[in-house]
Scaffold this motif. Structure first.
Motif, PDB file in Angstrom:
ATOM      1  N   LEU A  93       0.830  -1.202   0.000  1.00 13.01           N
ATOM      2  CA  LEU A  93       0.000   0.000   0.000  1.00 13.01           C
ATOM      3  C   LEU A  93       0.868   1.257   0.000  1.00 13.01           C
ATOM      4  CD1 LEU A  93      -2.812  -0.956   2.547  1.00 13.01           C
ATOM      5  CD2 LEU A  93      -2.847  -1.123   0.049  1.00 13.01           C
ATOM      6  N   LEU A 107      -0.512  -0.682  -4.723  1.00 11.80           N
ATOM      7  CA  LEU A 107      -1.623   0.262  -4.762  1.00 11.80           C
ATOM      8  C   LEU A 107      -1.129   1.624  -4.289  1.00 11.80           C
ATOM      9  CD1 LEU A 107      -4.585  -1.781  -3.190  1.00 11.80           C
ATOM     10  CD2 LEU A 107      -3.850  -1.686  -5.570  1.00 11.80           C
ATOM     11  N   ALA A 117      -2.396  -0.456  -9.432  1.00  8.12           N
ATOM     12  CA  ALA A 117      -3.756   0.088  -9.409  1.00  8.12           C
ATOM     13  C   ALA A 117      -3.784   1.315  -8.520  1.00  8.12           C
ATOM     14  CB  ALA A 117      -4.747  -0.961  -8.894  1.00  8.12           C
ATOM     15  N   GLN A 118      -4.611   2.290  -8.898  1.00  6.47           N
ATOM     16  CA  GLN A 118      -4.767   3.481  -8.090  1.00  6.47           C
ATOM     17  C   GLN A 118      -5.790   3.229  -6.986  1.00  6.47           C
ATOM     18  OE1 GLN A 118      -5.188   6.290 -11.689  1.00  6.47           O
ATOM     19  NE2 GLN A 118      -4.373   7.616 -10.066  1.00  6.47           N
ATOM     20  N   ALA A 119      -5.486   3.755  -5.801  1.00  3.72           N
ATOM     21  CA  ALA A 119      -6.405   3.598  -4.678  1.00  3.72           C
ATOM     22  C   ALA A 119      -6.175   4.727  -3.689  1.00  3.72           C
ATOM     23  CB  ALA A 119      -6.195   2.249  -3.998  1.00  3.72           C
TER      24      ALA A 119
END
Length: 240
Positions: A93, A107, A117-119
Protein backbone atom coordinates in the motif's frame (compact mmCIF):
# COMPACT_ATOMS: atom_id res chain seq x y z
CA UNK A 1 18.64 8.09 28.98
CA UNK A 2 15.81 7.51 26.47
CA UNK A 3 17.82 9.10 23.65
CA UNK A 4 20.73 6.79 24.39
CA UNK A 5 18.50 3.75 24.60
CA UNK A 6 16.92 4.39 21.20
CA UNK A 7 19.88 5.80 19.29
CA UNK A 8 19.82 4.46 15.75
CA UNK A 9 22.62 1.92 15.18
CA UNK A 10 25.37 2.70 12.70
CA UNK A 11 25.55 0.98 9.33
CA UNK A 12 28.57 -1.00 10.55
CA UNK A 13 26.65 -2.28 13.56
CA UNK A 14 23.64 -3.18 11.45
CA UNK A 15 25.84 -5.25 9.15
CA UNK A 16 27.30 -7.02 12.18
CA UNK A 17 23.79 -7.68 13.55
CA UNK A 18 22.71 -9.18 10.23
CA UNK A 19 25.79 -11.42 10.19
CA UNK A 20 25.02 -12.57 13.73
CA UNK A 21 21.38 -13.25 12.86
CA UNK A 22 22.41 -15.31 9.84
CA UNK A 23 24.57 -17.51 12.07
CA UNK A 24 21.84 -17.72 14.72
CA UNK A 25 19.32 -18.87 12.11
CA UNK A 26 21.75 -21.53 10.85
CA UNK A 27 22.12 -22.78 14.42
CA UNK A 28 18.34 -22.79 14.85
CA UNK A 29 17.86 -24.93 11.73
CA UNK A 30 20.65 -27.30 12.81
CA UNK A 31 19.79 -27.80 16.46
CA UNK A 32 16.04 -27.19 16.86
CA UNK A 33 14.14 -30.35 15.94
CA UNK A 34 11.07 -28.29 15.00
CA UNK A 35 13.05 -26.68 12.18
CA UNK A 36 14.69 -29.76 10.71
CA UNK A 37 13.43 -30.48 7.24
CA UNK A 38 11.79 -27.06 6.92
CA UNK A 39 12.36 -25.65 3.44
CA UNK A 40 12.52 -22.01 4.53
CA UNK A 41 15.47 -19.70 4.02
CA UNK A 42 16.04 -16.50 5.98
CA UNK A 43 17.92 -13.40 4.82
CA UNK A 44 18.52 -10.55 7.25
CA UNK A 45 18.64 -6.91 6.18
CA UNK A 46 19.08 -4.25 8.87
CA UNK A 47 17.46 -6.52 11.44
CA UNK A 48 14.47 -7.49 9.28
CA UNK A 49 14.16 -11.22 8.57
CA UNK A 50 13.05 -11.99 5.01
CA UNK A 51 11.65 -15.53 4.74
CA UNK A 52 11.34 -17.42 1.45
CA UNK A 53 10.69 -21.05 0.54
CA UNK A 54 7.91 -23.54 1.15
CA UNK A 55 5.90 -24.89 4.08
CA UNK A 56 3.24 -27.56 4.20
CA UNK A 57 0.60 -25.48 5.98
CA UNK A 58 -0.08 -22.21 7.77
CA UNK A 59 0.78 -23.69 11.16
CA UNK A 60 4.32 -24.47 9.98
CA UNK A 61 4.77 -20.93 8.69
CA UNK A 62 3.54 -19.51 12.01
CA UNK A 63 6.00 -21.73 13.88
CA UNK A 64 8.94 -20.67 11.72
CA UNK A 65 8.17 -16.97 11.97
CA UNK A 66 7.66 -17.26 15.75
CA UNK A 67 11.04 -18.95 16.22
CA UNK A 68 12.83 -16.46 13.96
CA UNK A 69 11.14 -13.59 15.78
CA UNK A 70 12.66 -14.76 19.06
CA UNK A 71 16.22 -14.27 17.82
CA UNK A 72 17.84 -11.34 19.58
CA UNK A 73 18.07 -8.37 17.23
CA UNK A 74 15.16 -9.23 14.91
CA UNK A 75 12.93 -6.19 14.34
CA UNK A 76 10.35 -7.76 12.01
CA UNK A 77 9.71 -10.98 10.09
CA UNK A 78 8.64 -10.44 6.47
CA UNK A 79 7.55 -13.48 4.48
CA UNK A 80 7.21 -14.56 0.85
CA UNK A 81 6.77 -18.22 1.77
CA UNK A 82 4.57 -20.52 -0.31
CA UNK A 83 2.01 -22.46 1.74
CA UNK A 84 1.09 -25.89 0.33
CA UNK A 85 2.51 -24.76 -3.03
CA UNK A 86 0.39 -21.59 -3.24
CA UNK A 87 2.12 -18.27 -3.82
CA UNK A 88 1.11 -15.69 -1.23
CA UNK A 89 -0.98 -12.70 -2.30
CA UNK A 90 1.06 -9.70 -1.13
CA UNK A 91 -0.20 -6.12 -1.34
CA UNK A 92 2.05 -3.05 -1.04
CA UNK A 93 0.00 0.00 0.00
CA UNK A 94 1.29 3.43 -0.97
CA UNK A 95 4.25 1.77 -2.63
CA UNK A 96 5.11 4.45 -5.18
CA UNK A 97 8.04 3.16 -7.19
CA UNK A 98 9.52 1.24 -4.24
CA UNK A 99 7.74 -2.08 -3.68
CA UNK A 100 9.15 -4.18 -0.87
CA UNK A 101 9.17 -7.20 -3.23
CA UNK A 102 8.94 -6.85 -7.04
CA UNK A 103 5.96 -9.20 -7.41
CA UNK A 104 3.79 -7.43 -4.83
CA UNK A 105 0.51 -5.89 -5.94
CA UNK A 106 1.19 -2.17 -5.65
CA UNK A 107 -1.62 0.26 -4.76
CA UNK A 108 -1.07 4.01 -4.65
CA UNK A 109 -3.00 7.22 -5.18
CA UNK A 110 -0.50 8.36 -7.80
CA UNK A 111 0.58 6.55 -10.95
CA UNK A 112 4.24 5.51 -10.87
CA UNK A 113 6.41 2.63 -12.07
CA UNK A 114 5.43 -0.39 -9.99
CA UNK A 115 1.95 0.88 -9.15
CA UNK A 116 -0.55 -1.71 -10.40
CA UNK A 117 -3.76 0.09 -9.41
CA UNK A 118 -4.77 3.48 -8.09
CA UNK A 119 -6.41 3.60 -4.68
CA UNK A 120 -7.21 6.28 -2.12
CA UNK A 121 -5.94 4.81 1.16
CA UNK A 122 -8.28 7.02 3.16
CA UNK A 123 -11.29 5.10 1.81
CA UNK A 124 -12.32 1.49 1.13
CA UNK A 125 -9.64 -0.66 -0.47
CA UNK A 126 -10.50 -2.15 -3.89
CA UNK A 127 -9.83 -5.66 -2.57
CA UNK A 128 -12.16 -8.50 -1.67
CA UNK A 129 -12.70 -9.59 1.92
CA UNK A 130 -10.34 -12.38 3.06
CA UNK A 131 -8.37 -12.24 -0.19
CA UNK A 132 -4.83 -11.19 0.85
CA UNK A 133 -2.05 -12.97 2.74
CA UNK A 134 0.32 -10.07 3.46
CA UNK A 135 -0.08 -6.28 3.47
CA UNK A 136 2.83 -3.84 3.65
CA UNK A 137 2.38 -0.32 5.01
CA UNK A 138 5.95 0.99 4.83
CA UNK A 139 6.20 4.70 5.68
CA UNK A 140 2.45 5.14 5.09
CA UNK A 141 0.56 5.47 8.39
CA UNK A 142 2.38 8.65 9.43
CA UNK A 143 0.93 10.39 6.34
CA UNK A 144 -2.72 9.67 7.23
CA UNK A 145 -4.80 11.79 9.61
CA UNK A 146 -6.99 8.77 10.47
CA UNK A 147 -4.85 5.72 9.81
CA UNK A 148 -7.15 3.47 11.87
CA UNK A 149 -9.65 3.57 9.02
CA UNK A 150 -7.00 2.05 6.76
CA UNK A 151 -5.96 -0.46 9.43
CA UNK A 152 -9.59 -1.60 9.74
CA UNK A 153 -9.79 -2.04 5.96
CA UNK A 154 -6.62 -4.13 6.02
CA UNK A 155 -8.18 -6.29 8.73
CA UNK A 156 -11.11 -6.88 6.37
CA UNK A 157 -9.05 -7.90 3.32
CA UNK A 158 -6.54 -10.13 5.14
CA UNK A 159 -7.22 -13.84 5.27
CA UNK A 160 -7.23 -15.53 8.70
CA UNK A 161 -3.55 -15.93 9.58
CA UNK A 162 -2.55 -13.10 7.25
CA UNK A 163 -0.04 -10.47 8.33
CA UNK A 164 0.09 -6.69 8.28
CA UNK A 165 3.63 -5.28 8.24
CA UNK A 166 3.99 -1.76 9.63
CA UNK A 167 7.12 0.37 9.32
CA UNK A 168 7.04 4.06 10.26
CA UNK A 169 9.44 6.70 11.59
CA UNK A 170 9.88 6.58 15.36
CA UNK A 171 8.59 9.78 16.98
CA UNK A 172 11.94 10.45 18.71
CA UNK A 173 13.99 10.52 15.50
CA UNK A 174 14.40 13.62 13.35
CA UNK A 175 12.95 11.76 10.34
CA UNK A 176 9.56 11.75 12.05
CA UNK A 177 9.31 15.54 12.07
CA UNK A 178 11.56 16.58 9.18
CA UNK A 179 9.00 15.62 6.52
CA UNK A 180 6.17 18.19 6.52
CA UNK A 181 3.78 15.63 5.00
CA UNK A 182 3.91 13.56 8.21
CA UNK A 183 0.74 14.22 10.20
CA UNK A 184 1.11 11.49 12.84
CA UNK A 185 3.90 10.51 15.24
CA UNK A 186 4.17 6.80 16.12
CA UNK A 187 5.82 4.72 18.82
CA UNK A 188 5.87 1.01 19.60
CA UNK A 189 3.24 1.84 22.24
CA UNK A 190 0.99 3.04 19.39
CA UNK A 191 0.96 -0.55 18.16
CA UNK A 192 -0.10 -1.72 21.61
CA UNK A 193 -3.15 0.56 21.53
CA UNK A 194 -3.98 -0.53 17.97
CA UNK A 195 -4.27 -4.06 19.36
CA UNK A 196 -6.37 -3.04 22.37
CA UNK A 197 -9.11 -0.73 21.12
CA UNK A 198 -12.71 -0.35 22.16
CA UNK A 199 -15.01 -3.40 22.14
CA UNK A 200 -16.33 -4.07 18.67
CA UNK A 201 -13.28 -2.69 16.86
CA UNK A 202 -11.28 -5.07 14.64
CA UNK A 203 -8.79 -6.94 16.82
CA UNK A 204 -5.12 -7.65 16.16
CA UNK A 205 -2.54 -10.02 17.62
CA UNK A 206 1.01 -8.61 17.67
CA UNK A 207 3.36 -11.21 16.26
CA UNK A 208 6.33 -8.87 16.65
CA UNK A 209 7.11 -5.23 17.35
CA UNK A 210 10.32 -3.28 17.72
CA UNK A 211 12.25 -0.03 17.27
CA UNK A 212 15.77 0.50 15.94
CA UNK A 213 16.03 4.11 17.07
CA UNK A 214 14.91 5.49 13.69
CA UNK A 215 11.85 3.42 12.75
CA UNK A 216 9.21 1.33 14.46
CA UNK A 217 8.21 -2.08 13.12
CA UNK A 218 5.20 -4.29 13.77
CA UNK A 219 3.88 -7.58 12.40
CA UNK A 220 0.18 -7.98 13.18
CA UNK A 221 -2.27 -10.77 12.40
CA UNK A 222 -6.08 -10.29 12.48
CA UNK A 223 -8.16 -11.84 15.23
CA UNK A 224 -11.77 -12.91 14.86
CA UNK A 225 -14.45 -11.94 17.41
CA UNK A 226 -14.11 -15.25 19.27
CA UNK A 227 -10.32 -15.64 19.02
CA UNK A 228 -8.38 -15.37 22.30
CA UNK A 229 -6.14 -12.33 22.64
CA UNK A 230 -2.43 -12.36 23.45
CA UNK A 231 -1.25 -13.35 26.91
CA UNK A 232 0.33 -10.72 29.16
CA UNK A 233 3.72 -12.41 28.89
CA UNK A 234 3.62 -12.15 25.11
CA UNK A 235 2.70 -8.46 25.23
CA UNK A 236 5.50 -7.82 27.72
CA UNK A 237 8.05 -8.83 25.07
CA UNK A 238 7.24 -5.69 23.10
CA UNK A 239 5.28 -3.17 25.17
CA UNK A 240 5.48 -1.32 28.47
Amino acid sequence: MVAQLHRAPSGERLRAIDEFLGMAYADLVTHDSRMRGTAVEARFDRGVAHLTGDVTDAAELRMVRDLVGRLDGVLAVWSQVRVAGREPVIVDLGCGAAKQYPDNLGLDLRVAPGVDAQADLSGPLPLATDSVDVVFTVHILEHLIDFLTLVDEIHRVLRPGGVLHVMSPWWGHVNAVADPTHVRLLDVQTIKHMCDRHPGAPRWYPLHAGCDGASIFADLTPLGPADPGPERGHLARFFD
